[in-house]
Design an enzyme around this catalytic site. Structure first.
Site, PDB file in Angstrom:
ATOM      1  N   LYS A 173      18.874 -24.124  77.933  1.00  0.00           N
ATOM      2  CA  LYS A 173      18.967 -23.868  76.491  1.00  0.00           C
ATOM      3  C   LYS A 173      20.297 -23.187  76.156  1.00  0.00           C
ATOM      4  CE  LYS A 173      17.590 -20.473  73.712  1.00  0.00           C
ATOM      5  NZ  LYS A 173      18.568 -20.563  72.618  1.00  0.00           N
ATOM      6  N   GLU A 248      23.363 -12.054  83.866  1.00  0.00           N
ATOM      7  CA  GLU A 248      24.759 -11.682  83.580  1.00  0.00           C
ATOM      8  C   GLU A 248      24.754 -11.115  82.168  1.00  0.00           C
ATOM      9  OE1 GLU A 248      27.054 -11.882  85.771  1.00  0.00           O
ATOM     10  OE2 GLU A 248      26.194 -13.258  87.243  1.00  0.00           O
ATOM     11  N   CYS A 282      32.628 -11.203  77.359  1.00  0.00           N
ATOM     12  CA  CYS A 282      31.977 -10.072  78.035  1.00  0.00           C
ATOM     13  C   CYS A 282      32.980  -9.291  78.887  1.00  0.00           C
ATOM     14  CB  CYS A 282      30.822 -10.580  78.882  1.00  0.00           C
ATOM     15  SG  CYS A 282      31.325 -11.882  80.011  1.00  0.00           S
ATOM     16  N   GLU A 383      28.299  -1.765  73.283  1.00  0.00           N
ATOM     17  CA  GLU A 383      29.052  -3.022  73.272  1.00  0.00           C
ATOM     18  C   GLU A 383      29.189  -3.525  71.831  1.00  0.00           C
ATOM     19  OE1 GLU A 383      27.205  -6.658  74.763  1.00  0.00           O
ATOM     20  OE2 GLU A 383      29.048  -7.124  75.834  1.00  0.00           O
TER      21      GLU A 383
HETATM   22  P1  NDP Z   1      21.583 -12.963  73.469  1.00  0.00           P
HETATM   23  O1  NDP Z   1      20.997 -12.124  74.537  1.00  0.00           O
HETATM   24  O2  NDP Z   1      21.145 -12.734  72.079  1.00  0.00           O
HETATM   25  O3  NDP Z   1      21.275 -14.507  73.745  1.00  0.00           O
HETATM   26  C1  NDP Z   1      21.641 -15.174  74.925  1.00  0.00           C
HETATM   27  C2  NDP Z   1      20.767 -16.405  75.067  1.00  0.00           C
HETATM   28  O4  NDP Z   1      19.418 -16.006  75.256  1.00  0.00           O
HETATM   29  C3  NDP Z   1      20.763 -17.322  73.837  1.00  0.00           C
HETATM   30  O5  NDP Z   1      20.616 -18.653  74.233  1.00  0.00           O
HETATM   31  C4  NDP Z   1      19.534 -16.829  73.103  1.00  0.00           C
HETATM   32  O6  NDP Z   1      19.054 -17.775  72.199  1.00  0.00           O
HETATM   33  C5  NDP Z   1      18.593 -16.600  74.271  1.00  0.00           C
HETATM   34  N1  NDP Z   1      17.480 -15.701  74.017  1.00  0.00           N
HETATM   35  C6  NDP Z   1      17.361 -14.724  73.080  1.00  0.00           C
HETATM   36  N2  NDP Z   1      16.147 -14.117  73.173  1.00  0.00           N
HETATM   37  C7  NDP Z   1      15.483 -14.725  74.195  1.00  0.00           C
HETATM   38  C8  NDP Z   1      14.198 -14.554  74.787  1.00  0.00           C
HETATM   39  N3  NDP Z   1      13.311 -13.657  74.344  1.00  0.00           N
HETATM   40  N4  NDP Z   1      13.863 -15.331  75.834  1.00  0.00           N
HETATM   41  C9  NDP Z   1      14.716 -16.249  76.303  1.00  0.00           C
HETATM   42  N5  NDP Z   1      15.945 -16.478  75.781  1.00  0.00           N
HETATM   43  C10 NDP Z   1      16.327 -15.722  74.744  1.00  0.00           C
HETATM   44  O7  NDP Z   1      23.135 -12.871  73.641  1.00  0.00           O
HETATM   45  P2  NDP Z   1      24.254 -13.467  72.691  1.00  0.00           P
HETATM   46  O8  NDP Z   1      24.041 -14.948  72.547  1.00  0.00           O
HETATM   47  O9  NDP Z   1      24.326 -12.631  71.467  1.00  0.00           O
HETATM   48  O10 NDP Z   1      25.562 -13.296  73.588  1.00  0.00           O
HETATM   49  C11 NDP Z   1      26.324 -12.156  73.602  1.00  0.00           C
HETATM   50  C12 NDP Z   1      25.984 -11.302  74.814  1.00  0.00           C
HETATM   51  O11 NDP Z   1      26.189 -12.038  76.010  1.00  0.00           O
HETATM   52  C13 NDP Z   1      26.885 -10.089  74.919  1.00  0.00           C
HETATM   53  O12 NDP Z   1      26.111  -8.965  75.215  1.00  0.00           O
HETATM   54  C14 NDP Z   1      27.787 -10.424  76.084  1.00  0.00           C
HETATM   55  O13 NDP Z   1      28.294  -9.314  76.751  1.00  0.00           O
HETATM   56  C15 NDP Z   1      26.883 -11.222  76.943  1.00  0.00           C
HETATM   57  N6  NDP Z   1      27.669 -12.031  77.869  1.00  0.00           N
HETATM   58  C16 NDP Z   1      27.673 -11.697  79.192  1.00  0.00           C
HETATM   59  C17 NDP Z   1      28.448 -12.406  80.089  1.00  0.00           C
HETATM   60  C18 NDP Z   1      28.438 -12.087  81.543  1.00  0.00           C
HETATM   61  O14 NDP Z   1      28.836 -12.946  82.316  1.00  0.00           O
HETATM   62  N7  NDP Z   1      28.016 -10.921  81.975  1.00  0.00           N
HETATM   63  C19 NDP Z   1      29.316 -13.499  79.635  1.00  0.00           C
HETATM   64  C20 NDP Z   1      29.223 -13.758  78.230  1.00  0.00           C
HETATM   65  C21 NDP Z   1      28.434 -13.036  77.385  1.00  0.00           C
HETATM   66  P3  NDP Z   1      19.486 -17.672  70.639  1.00  0.00           P
HETATM   67  O15 NDP Z   1      20.950 -17.630  70.578  1.00  0.00           O
HETATM   68  O16 NDP Z   1      18.935 -18.891  70.067  1.00  0.00           O
HETATM   69  O17 NDP Z   1      18.858 -16.414  70.139  1.00  0.00           O
END
Ligand code: NDP
Length: 480
Positions: A173, A248, A282, A383
């Site tokens: 997803k 991650e 990130c 963050e």
């Molecule tokens: P989110 O945690 O909101 O979402 C990440 C993914 O998880 C999306 O596809 C989201 O769907 C999905 N998701 C949300 N809630 C659930 C749930 N309850 N169960 C399963 N899946 C779920 O993060 P963001 O998209 O806002 O991304 C930003 C974050 O990602 C920042 O904190 C950043 O630091 C981190 N990040 C970390 C990296 C790393 O390698 N450590 C690299 C890049 C980013 P939907 O969008 O539809 O809500």
């Protein structure tokens, strides 16, 4: 335009027929619809993946490798088309999508196409027992991959490529905010000859579609990249089901600058590590710590350089800073700037929304530099994930190290110095998964990638990813 789910090699509408709006961050307009998938869609995807697993897991490494390479080639062939789609969906400058995001998505497939042919397991001779052990590394089965919106195709493929290279079938997803290139990947996989059901892409909201993937009893492993709070929730759901998880998560990375560094290189790189992708990486160095000796000089030049960055429509070639990904995210980032003064900080540059001519409803924000005097402030502890950095001075190595580690996150750190002893001491004592010395975001895909503390659990990249996506089994044979 309506985006569809990709299940069993076909593009299909969601079972319940419900859709969500997809916005163009550059102008705030809805430009496509994406499926709001339910448990039923996830169920279909899991069934397709299970059906494909036996054959795919027995496909020769050469054949798997060939298909992955073909996907990489097709991504490169369609580079301009995919880069435009990514830039429109996410708001990132077209130059970044063309030079970084899409080439890296291709590199992910090409890298794991090669890596799987070199992956091996261990053998242990039990001397004195006439016994020989070897480790079988078998694919897990059906695995779930969930990725965020900041580097959409780049991070989506970073998970999918090793998962399928290792012989698993995937239910994936992308973020609901940036679904477009994941949608386009389905057709590319068909064109490359990836067998039906090996990869299934389901669109929808995290708490419903994502949750259904994480909670599905037949999905045995979850590779997730996203926020720390979501990661903690996923761990809570997956742990009692004894799933393998790789998380991650967020970062609040220190960028530590000593007077003895290569000043020009440091300044240019620091502008990039602060504001690339509107600061929505990130790995961005959002807390800048500068040795007192050069603090005033740094402040002056950094502000000068940052003031030259052009905020503009992402489609323009000369745009340095595009639009933030969504209206909600823009408001969240802006709210941090608004608390700066309350916290005793001082905005040195930026801080305001930008109206871009012709795209007045887009989500634009100036690159923002805030001087802070206490590392405990929210600006330095939470963050923000936008074009906002803080700067602060330090006097000694010990102080810099304490400031850098005094945060709940531990993803990456950047160190600017030409002192070898200092380099080694910081490398050993920084509580992060990655330390870049005199560079930033130089990624060799063979290296382990991931964070310590609240930045995650597990490592991806290179053979670490192939280890994650395989189950090790000890075979012990005693002979006579
Ligand atoms: P989110 O945690 O909101 O979402 C990440 C993914 O998880 C999306 O596809 C989201 O769907 C999905 N998701 C949300 N809630 C659930 C749930 N309850 N169960 C399963 N899946 C779920 O993060 P963001 O998209 O806002 O991304 C930003 C974050 O990602 C920042 O904190 C950043 O630091 C981190 N990040 C970390 C990296 C790393 O390698 N450590 C690299 C890049 C980013 P939907 O969008 O539809 O809500």
């Amino acid at each position: 335009m309506k985006i569809k789910n990709y299940i069993n090699g076909e593009l299909v509408a969601p079972e319940a027929g419900k859709y969500l709006d997809n916005y163009n961050p550059a102008n705030g307009e809805v430009y496509s619809q994406i499926p709001s998938s339910t448990k039923e869609d996830v169920e279909k995807a899991v069934e397709a993946a299970e059906k494909a697993f036996l054959k795919w897991s027995n496909t020769t490494l050469e054949e798997r490798s060939k298909i992955l390479s073909k996907i990489a080639d097709l991504i490169l062939e369609k580079l301009d088309f995919l880069a435009k789609a990514e830039s429109k969906d996410n708001g990132k400058p077209i130059s970044l999508a063309t030079e970084v995001d899409i080439p890296r998505a291709a590199a992910n497939f090409q890298f794991f196409a090669n890596a799987i042919t070199q992956f091996s397991s261990e053998a242990h001779e039990s001397v004195g027992f006439n016994a020989m052990n070897f480790t079988l590394r078998q694919p897990i089965g059906v695995v779930g991959c969930i990725s965020p919106w900041n580097l959409p195709l780049y991070l989506f493929t970073w998970k999918i490529a090793p998962a399928i290279a290792a012989g698993n079938c995937v239910v994936a997803k992308p973020s609901e905010i940036t679904p477009m290139t994941a949608f386009l990947l389905g057709e590319i996989c068909n064109e490359a000859g990836l067998p039906k059901g090996v990869l299934n892409i389901i669109h929808g909201l995290g708490p419903s579609t994502g949750q259904a993937i994480v909670a599905h009893k037949n999905i045995k492993a979850i590779s997730f990249t996203g926020g720390t709070t979501t990661g903690a929730h996923i761990a809570r759901v997956a742990a009692p089901m004894f799933k393998k998880i790789s998380l991650e998560l967020g970062g609040k990375n220190p960028n530590i600058i000593f007077a003895d560094c290569n000043y020009e290189k440091m300044i240019t790189t620091t502008v990039r590590s602060s504001f690339a992708n509107q600061g929505q990486i990130c790995l961005c160095g959002s807390r800048i710590f500068v040795e007192e000796k050069i603090y005033e000089k740094f402040k002056k030049y950094f502000v000068e350089k940052v003031s030259q960055l052009k905020v503009g429509n992402p489609t323009k070639k000369d745009t340095n800073i595009g639009a933030l990904v969504s209206k909600q995210h823009l408001e969240k980032v802006k709210s941090y700037i608004d608390i700066a003064e309350e916290e005793g900080g001082k905005v040195l540059f930026g801080g305001n929304k930008v109206e871009v001519a012709g795209s007045e409803n887009g989500y634009y924000l100036q690159p923002t530099i805030i001087e802070v005097f206490d590392n405990k402030c929210r600006l330095n502890q939470e963050e923000i994930f936008g074009p906002v950095v803080t700067i602060m001075s330090f006097k000694t190595d010990e102080e810099a190290l304490t400031l850098a580690n005094d945060v709940k996150y531990g993803l990456a750190a950047t160190l600017w110095t030409n002192n070898l002893n200092r380099t080694m001491q910081f490398s050993k004592q920084l509580h992060t998964g990655i330390v870049w010395v005199n560079t930033w975001m130089l990624r060799d895909l063979r290296t382990p990638f991931g964070g310590q503390k609240d930045s995650g659990v597990g490592r991806e990249g290179g053979f670490e990813a192939l280890r994650f996506f395989t189950e090790p089994k000890n075979i012990c044979i005693q002979y006579e």
